[in-house]
Design an enzyme around this catalytic site. Structure first.
Site, mmCIF file in Angstrom:
data_model
loop_
_atom_site.group_PDB
_atom_site.id
_atom_site.type_symbol
_atom_site.label_atom_id
_atom_site.label_comp_id
_atom_site.label_asym_id
_atom_site.label_seq_id
_atom_site.Cartn_x
_atom_site.Cartn_y
_atom_site.Cartn_z
ATOM 1 C CG ASP A 39 -2.123 -0.859 1.118
ATOM 2 O OD1 ASP A 39 -2.575 -1.089 -0.016
ATOM 3 O OD2 ASP A 39 -2.622 -1.313 2.155
ATOM 4 C CB VAL A 40 3.472 2.422 2.356
ATOM 5 C CG1 VAL A 40 4.436 3.583 2.457
ATOM 6 C CG2 VAL A 40 2.555 2.384 3.582
#
Length: 408
Positions: free
Chosen positions: A167-168
């Site tokens: 995600d990051v």
């Protein structure tokens, strides 16, 4: 960089993101000074309903944003949305592939109508392949694209990384693409479609491992803390009050380490004489280092190793990191003003501009907290704002209405 300033001052962003990947990309733009409006359903970002970790997501990735709550199934909400889009530079979303088109928010339609719009989206598995309609969460990307396969003890189960790495990383890639598109628009006058996926983000993280695979034909395997082809490299040593990690795999550093810990005999030991030998005898090497350093504290061991410029670090938890002098000096922990005077800290941008970064932030908004102010900016009369709230097209706090309208 002040709360209201920054290099993206004057840029408006509509953030339709849920959970982490979309909101985190938009958070970077907010930290750079953009006016970010979080467009939520009447129930809000799905992260709002999943307990403490969901609340942490909301707080971490929605600072300095405004929230407007819209029921996008209603035509009146579409009218509001298009008024907003006429004044918008960037749209960010992480809907499942096809969902945006069903809502009338697909890239082709919006970019034809708003040619300067930068349309940015992140999916789980990309928009071209057979898995394009699959829901994509961080753990699925870690599992399917190599991270879990290569993480964990050599004889243990695959392990996910201890953070939402897919995600990051995807959020950072999306923000980078948006900034590139904004720069290009300065010369062309045209927007762009920026797209990434959790799949692509995870693969990009492993560029060196992929390169090794193409050179050798061998896929990365779980190796615990040590690196597969170097020793000591990212190896963990136990000391009196915990653990440290160190790397000293070049001939020069290995000799320095042996002399430093009072074991010069290990330099010429056939088991440790060169890097391949140390990799083959890692267990014996680590037992010797444990014995040599085991009577020290973490601070003592790190100080000793640093005196010979050997890469090392104490393995620490968040409660220790929060008091770290280097962390505090960097000012990466942003003071976030919360509702009712409450405050907390959150990591901000991971870089500075001319030595500065934003150090004060406002908390994530409640669902629809700014609906009324946004509608006023769009020149909706107070009477119409009240009607939109009463009919359930938008959600908003009535305390933001003028007194005479709020009592009707």
């Amino acid at each position: 960089m002040s709360v209201m300033g920054g290099p993206l001052s004057g840029i408006r962003v509509l953030d339709f993101g849920q959970y982490i990947a979309g909101p985190s990309a938009a958070q970077t733009l907010a930290d750079l000074g953009a006016d970010v409006i979080k467009v939520e359903s009447l129930r809000g970002d799905q992260a709002r309903g999943i307990g403490t970790f969901g609340e942490a997501m909301i707080r971490a990735y929605n600072r300095d944003k405004r929230s407007i709550g819209l029921d996008l199934a209603r035509p009146e909400a579409k009218t509001i949305l298009h008024r907003l889009l006429a004044q918008t530079d960037v749209l960010v979303q992480n809907f499942r592939t096809g969902s945006a088109d069903r809502l009338g928010l697909g890239p082709d339609d919006l970019r034809s109508r708003y040619p300067r719009l930068i349309y940015a989206n992140v999916t789980g598995f990309g928009s071209r392949g057979p898995s394009r309609h699959r829901p994509g969460l961080d753990i699925a990307a870690q599992a399917e694209f190599g991270l879990m396969h290569a993480t964990g003890e050599i004889d243990g189960e695959p392990q996910r990384l201890g953070l939402p790495a897919a995600d990051v990383t995807a959020a950072n890639a999306l923000a980078t693409g948006i900034l590139a598109a904004l720069y290009e628009r300065e010369s062309t006058g045209r927007g762009a479609h920026v797209e990434t996926s959790l799949m692509e983000a995870v693969l990009s993280m492993q560029a060196a491992s992929w390169g090794e695979y193409t050179l050798t034909g061998r896929a990365p395997r779980r190796k615990g803390n040590g690196q597969a082809h170097a020793a000591p490299a990212a190896d963990v040593v136990r000391v009196t009050d915990g653990l440290i990690v160190l790397s000293a795999y070049t001939a020069e550093k290995w000799s320095a380490l042996c002399n430093l810990v009072g074991r010069p005999d290990m330099i010429g030991d056939p088991r440790f004489v060169d890097n391949p030998a140390r990799v083959s005898h890692r267990t014996e090497m680590l037992a010797a280092l444990d014995a040599a350093l085991g009577g020290m504290t973490r601070d003592e061991a790190v100080a000793l190793l640093q005196s010979a410029h050997i890469v090392c670090g104490a393995i620490r938890s968040f409660d220790e990191i929060a008091e770290d002098k280097d962390v505090l000096a960097s000012e990466i922990l942003v003071d976030v003003a919360g509702p009712g005077g409450a405050s907390f800290t959150s990591p901000g941008l991971a870089f500075t501009l001319d030595g500065h970064r934003r150090t004060v932030s406002t908390s994530a908004p409640a669902v629809g907290q700014d609906t009324v102010s946004v509608l006023r900016e769009l020149d909706f009369p107070e009477r119409d704002i009240t009607a939109l709230i009463d009919s359930g097209v938008v959600t908003a706090s009535r305390t933001t209405l003028t007194p005479e309208r709020a009592t009707r």
